[in-house]
Enzyme design. Structure first.
Site, mmCIF file in Angstrom:
data_model
loop_
_atom_site.group_PDB
_atom_site.id
_atom_site.type_symbol
_atom_site.label_atom_id
_atom_site.label_comp_id
_atom_site.label_asym_id
_atom_site.label_seq_id
_atom_site.Cartn_x
_atom_site.Cartn_y
_atom_site.Cartn_z
ATOM 1 C CE LYS A 281 0.574 2.032 3.324
ATOM 2 N NZ LYS A 281 1.839 2.670 3.862
ATOM 3 C CE1 TYR B 113 -1.351 0.411 7.872
ATOM 4 C CE2 TYR B 113 -0.446 2.432 6.986
ATOM 5 C CZ TYR B 113 -0.339 1.079 7.228
ATOM 6 O OH TYR B 113 0.785 0.385 6.815
HETATM 7 P P1 NAD Z 1 12.349 1.746 2.120
HETATM 8 O O1 NAD Z 1 12.903 3.074 1.755
HETATM 9 O O2 NAD Z 1 12.799 1.118 3.373
HETATM 10 O O3 NAD Z 1 12.603 0.702 0.934
HETATM 11 C C1 NAD Z 1 12.403 1.052 -0.426
HETATM 12 C C2 NAD Z 1 13.239 0.146 -1.305
HETATM 13 O O4 NAD Z 1 13.076 0.580 -2.654
HETATM 14 C C3 NAD Z 1 14.733 0.199 -0.984
HETATM 15 O O5 NAD Z 1 15.272 -1.090 -1.043
HETATM 16 C C4 NAD Z 1 15.311 1.030 -2.123
HETATM 17 O O6 NAD Z 1 16.643 0.708 -2.434
HETATM 18 C C5 NAD Z 1 14.372 0.656 -3.252
HETATM 19 N N1 NAD Z 1 14.339 1.665 -4.333
HETATM 20 C C6 NAD Z 1 14.392 1.380 -5.648
HETATM 21 N N2 NAD Z 1 14.369 2.495 -6.371
HETATM 22 C C7 NAD Z 1 14.313 3.521 -5.490
HETATM 23 C C8 NAD Z 1 14.304 4.933 -5.658
HETATM 24 N N3 NAD Z 1 14.286 5.506 -6.863
HETATM 25 N N4 NAD Z 1 14.247 5.687 -4.550
HETATM 26 C C9 NAD Z 1 14.207 5.122 -3.321
HETATM 27 N N5 NAD Z 1 14.227 3.784 -3.102
HETATM 28 C C10 NAD Z 1 14.299 3.001 -4.202
HETATM 29 O O7 NAD Z 1 10.766 1.928 2.104
HETATM 30 P P2 NAD Z 1 9.703 0.997 2.830
HETATM 31 O O8 NAD Z 1 9.368 1.561 4.163
HETATM 32 O O9 NAD Z 1 10.133 -0.418 2.766
HETATM 33 O O10 NAD Z 1 8.389 1.240 1.917
HETATM 34 C C11 NAD Z 1 8.242 0.570 0.686
HETATM 35 C C12 NAD Z 1 6.746 0.461 0.368
HETATM 36 O O11 NAD Z 1 6.138 -0.305 1.399
HETATM 37 C C13 NAD Z 1 6.005 1.782 0.324
HETATM 38 O O12 NAD Z 1 5.048 1.772 -0.691
HETATM 39 C C14 NAD Z 1 5.323 1.878 1.670
HETATM 40 O O13 NAD Z 1 4.115 2.614 1.653
HETATM 41 C C15 NAD Z 1 5.060 0.420 1.972
HETATM 42 N N6 NAD Z 1 5.018 0.136 3.407
HETATM 43 C C16 NAD Z 1 4.030 -0.636 3.887
HETATM 44 C C17 NAD Z 1 3.960 -0.905 5.223
HETATM 45 C C18 NAD Z 1 2.890 -1.808 5.776
HETATM 46 O O14 NAD Z 1 2.768 -1.896 6.993
HETATM 47 N N7 NAD Z 1 2.158 -2.501 4.930
HETATM 48 C C19 NAD Z 1 4.904 -0.362 6.116
HETATM 49 C C20 NAD Z 1 5.945 0.395 5.587
HETATM 50 C C21 NAD Z 1 5.995 0.640 4.223
#
Ligand code: NAD
Length: 361
Positions: A129, A213
Site C-alpha cells: 500500500k 490506514y
Molecule cells: P524503504 O525506503 O525502506 O525501501 C524502499 C526500497 O526501494 C529500498 O530497497 C530502495 O533501495 C528501493 N528503491 C528502488 N528504487 C528507489 C528509488 N528511486 N528511490 C528510493 N528507493 C528506491 O521503504 P519501505 O518503508 O520499505 O516502503 C516501501 C513500500 O512499502 C512503500 O510503498 C510503503 O508505503 C510500503 N510500506 C508498507 C507498510 C505496511 O505496513 N504494509 C509499512 C511500511 C511501508
C-alpha cells in the site's frame, strides 16, 4: 519514461507486447515462491515472515544493490546467486520456475510500473500500500493483471490480523448496534531526505502513506464507500522538509448510511495510531490500531465490556497476508484485498486532496 507517460501508454503497449506465459499455480507440495522486489524495510519484514511459512517462500530477489543487499539476503534465506536480479533484469524472472509471484516493496510511484511488468511476464502480484499514486495507475494495474490472468492483491496487512477480524465479526453481528461515527488517525515523524517527502517518489504526503490506514479501516469495517468529503491540509514545519508534500491532514467523510468519519494523519507528530467506532448500542476502540503487533481493542459489546490484546508477534500479520495470497494462487481464489480495494482507497484519497485544495493528479 515518467510515471504518467507509463500509465497512459501501457494499455497500448500491451497490445504490442507478447505475453510470455500465463501464471501457473505451484505443485501441491511446493510453497508459493515470491520474488522480493526492493529490499528496504518492509521487504525485510516480509522476508522474515516468509522464512517461517510452510506455504510462502522467498525464492528470488530484485535489487539495485545485488552484490551487497542481494547477497546478504540470499545467504540468509538460501536463495541461489542466479536468482538475484537488478531492476533492469526484472523480466528474466519469467524464466525462473521457482517464482510464482512478486512482492513489491518499492516507493509508491514505482508500484504501477513493477506490477505491470510482472503481469506481462505472467507473475502474480502482491503490492504494498498505497496501491499506486493515482486512480488512473490503479486502473491500469487491475486491467493489466486481468488481461494477463494473474492475481493482484494489495498488502493491507491488518485485514489478516485476528484482532481486526474479531472487530469485523463484532460489527457484523450487531454487537455495537448501528454505527454512527468513526474517528481514526495515524502519525509519525519523517526525516528530511527520505523518498516519502519526495512528490515524485511518494506521490503525495502523509495521506497516501498513513491516512490510508484510518481511511481503509472505515471502508473495510463498514463496507461502505464515502461520498462526501471535507479536508484541511496544513504544514507548520518550514524547515524545508515539506517543500514537496504536505505535513498534516484532517478530514471528514460521510458514508451512504449517514456514518460520519473524522480522520487525521501527519508526518510531523508523535502520537499513537487509533480508531474509535461508535454504534447506537456500544463501541470499539483500538489503540495502538495499526502497528505490526500488539493491537489493543476495548469496547462495549452486547452490553458488556471487552478488552482484547492481540497476542501474535511481528511479523505474523505479514505471514498471514503472504499465506492468504499463496492460498489464493493455489486455489484460484480472489484475494480478500484485491486491486479494486486499493483503487477505492485511491479514489477517496484523491477526493480528500481535492477537498483540501491540493489535488494530486
Ligand atoms: P524503504 O525506503 O525502506 O525501501 C524502499 C526500497 O526501494 C529500498 O530497497 C530502495 O533501495 C528501493 N528503491 C528502488 N528504487 C528507489 C528509488 N528511486 N528511490 C528510493 N528507493 C528506491 O521503504 P519501505 O518503508 O520499505 O516502503 C516501501 C513500500 O512499502 C512503500 O510503498 C510503503 O508505503 C510500503 N510500506 C508498507 C507498510 C505496511 O505496513 N504494509 C509499512 C511500511 C511501508
Amino acid at each position: 519514461m515518467d510515471r504518467r507517460q507509463f500509465t497512459k501508454t501501457s494499455a497500448l503497449a500491451l497490445a504490442a507486447t507478447p505475453l510470455r506465459s500465463f501464471a501457473q499455480a505451484p505443485g501441491p507440495q511446493k510453497p508459493v515462491g515470491f520474488a522480493a522486489v526492493g529490499l528496504g524495510s518492509i521487504s525485510d519484514i516480509f522476508m522474515r515472515a516468509c522464512a517461517n511459512s510452510q506455504t510462502a517462500k522467498i525464492t528470488a530477489l530484485v535489487t539495485g544493490h545485488p552484490a551487497e543487499k542481494g547477497s546478504k539476503y540470499a545467504a540468509m534465506y538460501g536463495i541461489p546467486q542466479t536468482s538475484i536480479y537488478t531492476y533492469e533484469q526484472y523480466e528474466r524472472l519469467a524464466d525462473n520456475k521457482d517464482v510464482d509471484a512478486v512482492y513489491i516493496g518499492l516507493p509508491n510511484s514505482m508500484h504501477c510500473e513493477y506490477t505491470v511488468r510482472a503481469a506481462r511476464i505472467g507473475k502474480h502480484v502482491l503490492c504494498e500500500k498505497p496501491m499506486a499514486v493515482s486512480s488512473a495507475e490503479c486502473r491500469t494495474m487491475i486491467q493489466e493483471c486481468r488481461t494477463a490472468n494473474v492475481k493482484l492483491m494489495i498488502a493491507y496487512r491488518v485485514h489478516y490480523d485476528p484482532t481486526w477480524q474479531q472487530a469485523m465479526q463484532i460489527i457484523d453481528s450487531g454487537g455495537i448496534g448501528d454505527i454512527q461515527s468513526f474517528q481514526g488517525g495515524f502519525f509519525n515523524q519523517q526525516r528530511a531526505g527520505t523518498w516519502r517527502l519526495s512528490r515524485k517518489l511518494g506521490g503525495g504526503g502523509s495521506v497516501l502513506d498513513l491516512g490510508i490506514y484510518p481511511l481503509n479501516a472505515i471502508r473495510h469495517l463498514t463496507r461502505e464507500e464515502p461520498t462526501s468529503f471535507t479536508a484541511v491540509v496544513s504544514t507548520r514545519d518550514f524547515s524545508g522538509r515539506f517543500a514537496e508534500v504536505e505535513q498534516s491532514v484532517e478530514w471528514t467523510m460521510k458514508l451512504p448510511s449517514g456514518i460520519i468519519a473524522s480522520c487525521g494523519c501527519s508526518y510531523g507528530q508523535i502520537a499513537p495510531g487509533f480508531l474509535t467506532i461508535n454504534g447506537d448500542k456500544g463501541y470499539l476502540q483500538m489503540q495502538p490500531a495499526f502497528l505490526y503487533d500488539g493491537v489493543h481493542m476495548v469496547g462495549r459489546v452486547n452490553g458488556q465490556p471487552i478488552d482484547v490484546l492481540g497476542t501474535g508477534k511481528s511479523p505474523f500479520q505479514f505471514a498471514l497476508e503472504a499465506e492468504h495470497f499463496a492460498d489464493c494462487i493455489r486455489q484460484n481464489k480472489r484475494p480478500e484485498s484485491p486491486g479494486e480495494e486499493g483503487l477505492k482507497d485511491m479514489l477517496a484519497i484523491e477526493a480528500i486532496y481535492k477537498a483540501g485544495g491540493t489535488p494530486i493528479a
